[in-house]
Design a protein around this motif. Sequence first.
Motif, PDB file in Angstrom:
ATOM      1  N   HIS A  39       0.854  -1.196   0.000  1.00  0.00           N
ATOM      2  CA  HIS A  39       0.000   0.000   0.000  1.00  0.00           C
ATOM      3  C   HIS A  39       0.883   1.237   0.000  1.00  0.00           C
ATOM      4  CE1 HIS A  39       0.961  -0.880   4.211  1.00  0.00           C
ATOM      5  NE2 HIS A  39       0.723   0.405   4.493  1.00  0.00           N
ATOM      6  N   ALA A  40       0.304   2.372  -0.360  1.00  0.00           N
ATOM      7  CA  ALA A  40       1.012   3.651  -0.392  1.00  0.00           C
ATOM      8  C   ALA A  40       0.801   4.385   0.917  1.00  0.00           C
ATOM      9  CB  ALA A  40       0.516   4.498  -1.559  1.00  0.00           C
ATOM     10  N   THR A  41       1.911   4.920   1.444  1.00  0.00           N
ATOM     11  CA  THR A  41       1.815   5.723   2.674  1.00  0.00           C
ATOM     12  C   THR A  41       2.093   7.192   2.416  1.00  0.00           C
ATOM     13  OG1 THR A  41       4.140   5.308   3.223  1.00  0.00           O
ATOM     14  CG2 THR A  41       2.495   3.750   4.085  1.00  0.00           C
ATOM     15  N   GLY A  42       2.456   7.539   1.188  1.00  0.00           N
ATOM     16  CA  GLY A  42       2.711   8.933   0.854  1.00  0.00           C
ATOM     17  C   GLY A  42       2.818   9.106  -0.642  1.00  0.00           C
ATOM     18  N   VAL A  43       2.284  10.217  -1.151  1.00  0.00           N
ATOM     19  CA  VAL A  43       2.312  10.494  -2.589  1.00  0.00           C
ATOM     20  C   VAL A  43       2.676  11.954  -2.799  1.00  0.00           C
ATOM     21  CG1 VAL A  43       0.990  10.508  -4.747  1.00  0.00           C
ATOM     22  CG2 VAL A  43       0.507   8.764  -3.010  1.00  0.00           C
ATOM     23  N   THR A  44       3.672  12.206  -3.680  1.00  0.00           N
ATOM     24  CA  THR A  44       4.014  13.562  -4.101  1.00  0.00           C
ATOM     25  C   THR A  44       3.946  13.610  -5.616  1.00  0.00           C
ATOM     26  OG1 THR A  44       6.396  13.184  -4.331  1.00  0.00           O
ATOM     27  CG2 THR A  44       5.587  13.739  -2.119  1.00  0.00           C
ATOM     28  N   SER A  45       4.364  14.743  -6.171  1.00  0.00           N
ATOM     29  CA  SER A  45       4.344  14.878  -7.626  1.00  0.00           C
ATOM     30  C   SER A  45       5.418  14.031  -8.300  1.00  0.00           C
ATOM     31  CB  SER A  45       4.544  16.343  -8.015  1.00  0.00           C
ATOM     32  OG  SER A  45       5.788  16.825  -7.527  1.00  0.00           O
ATOM     33  N   SER A  46       6.445  13.592  -7.550  1.00  0.00           N
ATOM     34  CA  SER A  46       7.552  12.860  -8.174  1.00  0.00           C
ATOM     35  C   SER A  46       7.889  11.568  -7.457  1.00  0.00           C
ATOM     36  CB  SER A  46       8.809  13.730  -8.217  1.00  0.00           C
ATOM     37  OG  SER A  46       9.222  14.082  -6.906  1.00  0.00           O
TER      38      SER A  46
ATOM     39  N   VAL B 170       6.406   8.086  -4.700  1.00  0.00           N
ATOM     40  CA  VAL B 170       5.396   7.364  -3.925  1.00  0.00           C
ATOM     41  C   VAL B 170       6.132   6.547  -2.867  1.00  0.00           C
ATOM     42  CG1 VAL B 170       3.619   5.565  -3.969  1.00  0.00           C
ATOM     43  CG2 VAL B 170       3.769   7.238  -5.837  1.00  0.00           C
ATOM     44  N   THR B 171       5.672   6.622  -1.633  1.00  0.00           N
ATOM     45  CA  THR B 171       6.225   5.820  -0.549  1.00  0.00           C
ATOM     46  C   THR B 171       5.356   4.582  -0.368  1.00  0.00           C
ATOM     47  OG1 THR B 171       7.065   7.805   0.536  1.00  0.00           O
ATOM     48  CG2 THR B 171       6.961   5.797   1.845  1.00  0.00           C
ATOM     49  N   LEU B 172       5.994   3.412  -0.459  1.00  0.00           N
ATOM     50  CA  LEU B 172       5.271   2.150  -0.372  1.00  0.00           C
ATOM     51  C   LEU B 172       5.622   1.432   0.923  1.00  0.00           C
ATOM     52  CD1 LEU B 172       5.850   0.776  -4.000  1.00  0.00           C
ATOM     53  CD2 LEU B 172       3.844   1.999  -3.132  1.00  0.00           C
ATOM     54  N   ALA B 173       4.692   0.605   1.381  1.00  0.00           N
ATOM     55  CA  ALA B 173       4.932  -0.271   2.532  1.00  0.00           C
ATOM     56  C   ALA B 173       4.285  -1.613   2.238  1.00  0.00           C
ATOM     57  CB  ALA B 173       4.363   0.349   3.803  1.00  0.00           C
TER      58      ALA B 173
ATOM     59  N   GLY C 290      11.699   9.789  -8.831  1.00  0.00           N
ATOM     60  CA  GLY C 290      11.910  10.013 -10.251  1.00  0.00           C
ATOM     61  C   GLY C 290      10.672   9.803 -11.096  1.00  0.00           C
ATOM     62  N   LEU C 291       9.490   9.909 -10.490  1.00  0.00           N
ATOM     63  CA  LEU C 291       8.243   9.698 -11.219  1.00  0.00           C
ATOM     64  C   LEU C 291       7.756  11.010 -11.836  1.00  0.00           C
ATOM     65  CD1 LEU C 291       6.428   7.406  -8.609  1.00  0.00           C
ATOM     66  CD2 LEU C 291       7.995   6.749 -10.471  1.00  0.00           C
ATOM     67  N   SER C 292       6.859  10.898 -12.766  1.00  0.00           N
ATOM     68  CA  SER C 292       6.302  12.069 -13.438  1.00  0.00           C
ATOM     69  C   SER C 292       5.052  12.552 -12.711  1.00  0.00           C
ATOM     70  CB  SER C 292       5.944  11.743 -14.891  1.00  0.00           C
ATOM     71  OG  SER C 292       7.100  11.341 -15.598  1.00  0.00           O
ATOM     72  N   PRO C 293       4.816  13.859 -12.674  1.00  0.00           N
ATOM     73  CA  PRO C 293       3.624  14.378 -12.000  1.00  0.00           C
ATOM     74  C   PRO C 293       2.340  13.941 -12.699  1.00  0.00           C
ATOM     75  CG  PRO C 293       5.245  16.116 -12.389  1.00  0.00           C
ATOM     76  CD  PRO C 293       5.687  14.939 -13.181  1.00  0.00           C
ATOM     77  N   ASN C 294       1.295  13.817 -11.908  1.00  0.00           N
ATOM     78  CA  ASN C 294      -0.052  13.569 -12.431  1.00  0.00           C
ATOM     79  C   ASN C 294      -0.081  12.377 -13.395  1.00  0.00           C
ATOM     80  OD1 ASN C 294      -2.784  14.193 -12.425  1.00  0.00           O
ATOM     81  ND2 ASN C 294      -2.622  15.467 -14.272  1.00  0.00           N
ATOM     82  N   THR C 295       0.591  11.284 -12.982  1.00  0.00           N
ATOM     83  CA  THR C 295       0.722  10.100 -13.830  1.00  0.00           C
ATOM     84  C   THR C 295       0.317   8.868 -13.028  1.00  0.00           C
ATOM     85  OG1 THR C 295       2.513  11.131 -15.079  1.00  0.00           O
ATOM     86  CG2 THR C 295       2.322   8.734 -15.232  1.00  0.00           C
ATOM     87  N   ALA C 296      -0.395   7.951 -13.686  1.00  0.00           N
ATOM     88  CA  ALA C 296      -0.808   6.711 -13.042  1.00  0.00           C
ATOM     89  C   ALA C 296       0.319   5.688 -13.087  1.00  0.00           C
ATOM     90  CB  ALA C 296      -2.040   6.145 -13.728  1.00  0.00           C
ATOM     91  N   TYR C 297       0.605   5.063 -11.930  1.00  0.00           N
ATOM     92  CA  TYR C 297       1.602   3.994 -11.839  1.00  0.00           C
ATOM     93  C   TYR C 297       0.940   2.758 -11.246  1.00  0.00           C
ATOM     94  CZ  TYR C 297       5.219   7.368 -12.971  1.00  0.00           C
ATOM     95  OH  TYR C 297       5.971   8.307 -13.623  1.00  0.00           O
ATOM     96  N   HIS C 298       1.510   1.589 -11.576  1.00  0.00           N
ATOM     97  CA  HIS C 298       0.909   0.309 -11.197  1.00  0.00           C
ATOM     98  C   HIS C 298       2.006  -0.540 -10.557  1.00  0.00           C
ATOM     99  CE1 HIS C 298      -2.143   1.832 -13.967  1.00  0.00           C
ATOM    100  NE2 HIS C 298      -1.178   1.952 -14.873  1.00  0.00           N
ATOM    101  N   PHE C 299       2.063  -0.526  -9.233  1.00  0.00           N
ATOM    102  CA  PHE C 299       3.207  -1.080  -8.505  1.00  0.00           C
ATOM    103  C   PHE C 299       2.982  -2.535  -8.106  1.00  0.00           C
ATOM    104  CE2 PHE C 299       3.499   3.531  -7.487  1.00  0.00           C
ATOM    105  CZ  PHE C 299       4.710   3.778  -8.118  1.00  0.00           C
TER     106      PHE C 299
ATOM    107  N   SER D 154       3.444  -9.242  -5.948  1.00  0.00           N
ATOM    108  CA  SER D 154       2.345  -8.997  -5.015  1.00  0.00           C
ATOM    109  C   SER D 154       1.052  -8.753  -5.795  1.00  0.00           C
ATOM    110  CB  SER D 154       2.660  -7.786  -4.150  1.00  0.00           C
ATOM    111  OG  SER D 154       2.877  -6.634  -4.961  1.00  0.00           O
ATOM    112  N   THR D 155      -0.025  -9.114  -5.202  1.00  0.00           N
ATOM    113  CA  THR D 155      -1.350  -8.886  -5.800  1.00  0.00           C
ATOM    114  C   THR D 155      -2.285  -8.332  -4.736  1.00  0.00           C
ATOM    115  OG1 THR D 155      -1.969 -11.178  -5.316  1.00  0.00           O
ATOM    116  CG2 THR D 155      -1.113 -10.717  -7.514  1.00  0.00           C
ATOM    117  N   PRO D 156      -3.237  -7.517  -5.156  1.00  0.00           N
ATOM    118  CA  PRO D 156      -3.387  -7.000  -6.523  1.00  0.00           C
ATOM    119  C   PRO D 156      -2.340  -5.927  -6.809  1.00  0.00           C
ATOM    120  CG  PRO D 156      -4.959  -5.943  -5.068  1.00  0.00           C
ATOM    121  CD  PRO D 156      -4.255  -6.980  -4.240  1.00  0.00           C
ATOM    122  N   VAL D 157      -2.153  -5.608  -8.098  1.00  0.00           N
ATOM    123  CA  VAL D 157      -1.267  -4.505  -8.472  1.00  0.00           C
ATOM    124  C   VAL D 157      -1.822  -3.219  -7.869  1.00  0.00           C
ATOM    125  CG1 VAL D 157      -0.393  -3.150 -10.404  1.00  0.00           C
ATOM    126  CG2 VAL D 157      -0.464  -5.640 -10.563  1.00  0.00           C
ATOM    127  N   LEU D 158      -0.930  -2.422  -7.265  1.00  0.00           N
ATOM    128  CA  LEU D 158      -1.348  -1.200  -6.591  1.00  0.00           C
ATOM    129  C   LEU D 158      -1.356  -0.043  -7.581  1.00  0.00           C
ATOM    130  CD1 LEU D 158      -2.013   0.347  -3.943  1.00  0.00           C
ATOM    131  CD2 LEU D 158       0.466   0.718  -3.705  1.00  0.00           C
TER     132      LEU D 158
END
Length: 704
Positions: A278-285, A287-290, A330-339, A354-358
């Motif tokens: 799951h994500a614990t934080g999101v910025t424009s560039s 994502v913090t995952l746990a 190093g991610l792009s702003p306002n972009t969907a990612y599938h972790f 891991s499933t499901p894809v986040l």
Amino acid sequence: MRNGMQRIRALIITVCAVALAVAGVATIGAGTASAADPLLSLHKAATASSSGGCCGASFVDDGDSATRWASAPNADPQWIYVDLGATAHVSRVRLQWDLSCATAYEIDVSADHKTWSKIYATSAGKGGVEDLTALDGTGRFVRMYGTERCRADATHGYSLQEFGVYGTTGTDTTPPSAPGTPTLVSDTSNSVTVAWTASTDDVGVSGYDVYHDGQLCAQVSGSTLTATCGSLSPNVAYGFYVNARDAAGNVSQPSGTLSVTTPPSNDTTPPTVPGSVHATGVTSSGVTLAWTASTDDVGVAGYRVYNVVNGTRTKVGSADGTATGTQVDGLSPNTAYHFQVTAYDGNANESAGSTPVLDVTTSPASDCAPSQGVCTATRVGTDDDVVWGLVTLPDGTILFNERDAHDIVHLNPKTGTKKSIGTVPNVQSTDGEGGLTGLEINPASFGSDHWLYIMHTSPSDNRIVRIKYDPTADTLQTGTEQVLLTGIQRNKYHNGGRLRFSPDGEYLFAGTGDAQNGANAQNTSSLNGKVLRIDPDGTIPADNPFHNAVWSYGHRNVQGLAFDSQGRLWEQEFGNSVMDETNLITKGGDYGWPSCEGTSGTCGTGGFIAPKHTYPVAEGSCSGITVIRGFLYVACQRGTRLYRERISGSSLTDVQEFFNGTYGRLRTVEPAPDGGMWMATSNGGDKDGTPHNSDNQILHVTVS
């Protein structure tokens, strides 16, 4: 007045010596030392097992009996040794004790300060002046090893006012020939045994050092031609080579390299799938995952983070085996990612994803918040060689060195267009990490003189040169080359290479490696294992502490140099197998190698300067550093991450990690004109010296 007092002191000592001789006071020993044998130890580097608060090891051979070395109290044994700088025949040792003397001690000699030979021992020491004559030993290092104190109470240790070593130095300056390329004897999933053909030497080979990929992994005697390197990982490619050394401390050039991939272990069971990603934080560039930790029958070695698009997985991050989360940058702003996250073990068994894809969408583009630290990363160029030194020209474009191709390349970061401006002459790679390394321009004069300052490996040494750049023709004017400094020993690895001008342009600093001979680092007459300081024209500044180019010493392999806003010099250094270190450099400072690696070894010894921050080698092997707005940025290769550390006084605090596994190995970081940072990767071909077999990026990183 000072010279007069010294003459009076010398006269008093002479009169006292005569009086003792007339009174029949005998010196200790079976005979008489040659009157011609000189004092060899004065002002030489000294290392001790411990030091009391007042009295560091360096006081033991400073020629002043009013100062002293004192060990920690209530501890036996304790020792102190001096590095004579060259192999010597030791004929006499003069010990001048304070009240805290030794009743039982020995005098030892060594070629490498690891294996010692006893040349004198007593259990009846009485303190005062003990003049041990008619000794017979050969070595570069001489040690007093105390086992019983005169004052056995808990408040006292050993205390030597002066440790004088007399003898004659040898003249052997010829290193052994290179050993034969090793051959494989046997291997297991965690060890490799190799053999080689012998070196030759005009005096005799005293030992062999076996390395893999620049890390010392075995040492054997000169009569042994096989060795085993352990603590390896299964199913990993290693490069093994051998150096020979003689009793004088001369080290050969390396053998050829044997590539061995260790066999897989019997472990075929992958870790369990990480849970609850799951994500614990999101910025424009970023994502913090746990996640919930995986388990494994042997042990989880690490985690990989992928972005999954139309069934194709692209690695975007990683984490260590004990982690339960990471930050993907190093991610792009306002972009969907599938972790998707996987776990792997030491035998390269990888779990299912891991499933499901986040699914996570980054925030819209916005100003980089101070708490964010590092924001966007944009690729501005690529190269198929090892990108090493990098500078920004006044027009905002970039010059960088190709280490293995020996070219300097001009890159326009706005368009991505690039052009080779010329090949640096007389460069030779080392089948390892030598070649075309450091690149620098003088911030005070480049607009008028256009000198490029370059550090490189030549067929005989490492050296610093300068060559003019013609900005109109956009070419390197090789005919203008001036050689500024030579004689920095070369080897397959440990060549250093970083250059950095002082902010005022008055001095050029250079980082060197120990040329795979740790004794070089403590020898202030050697240019290896040092931070060097020279004038822009190559002359030696009059205030350098050792009257040569040496500014600080006791370094293993200097890879990063950077000045902060206070004009202080920070340094980044490769460790061997325990830890890397960041140091704050002081004039004449001793940073401890080879006795000390990071904070391991005899780092509590008086006189050694402690690092400001250390990094486990697996999370480090850090190279370039830079300072931007009060933060130190550290680019790491094996650790595949960027550290950001706040400079707070003389400390480094608030340490953060970015790009962990995102871009692979990171080598170079430099300030960009807009307040951001250039960052160069070092992926593929960075340990073989082969040109154009890498896959590297140069990125612009926005920092807060």
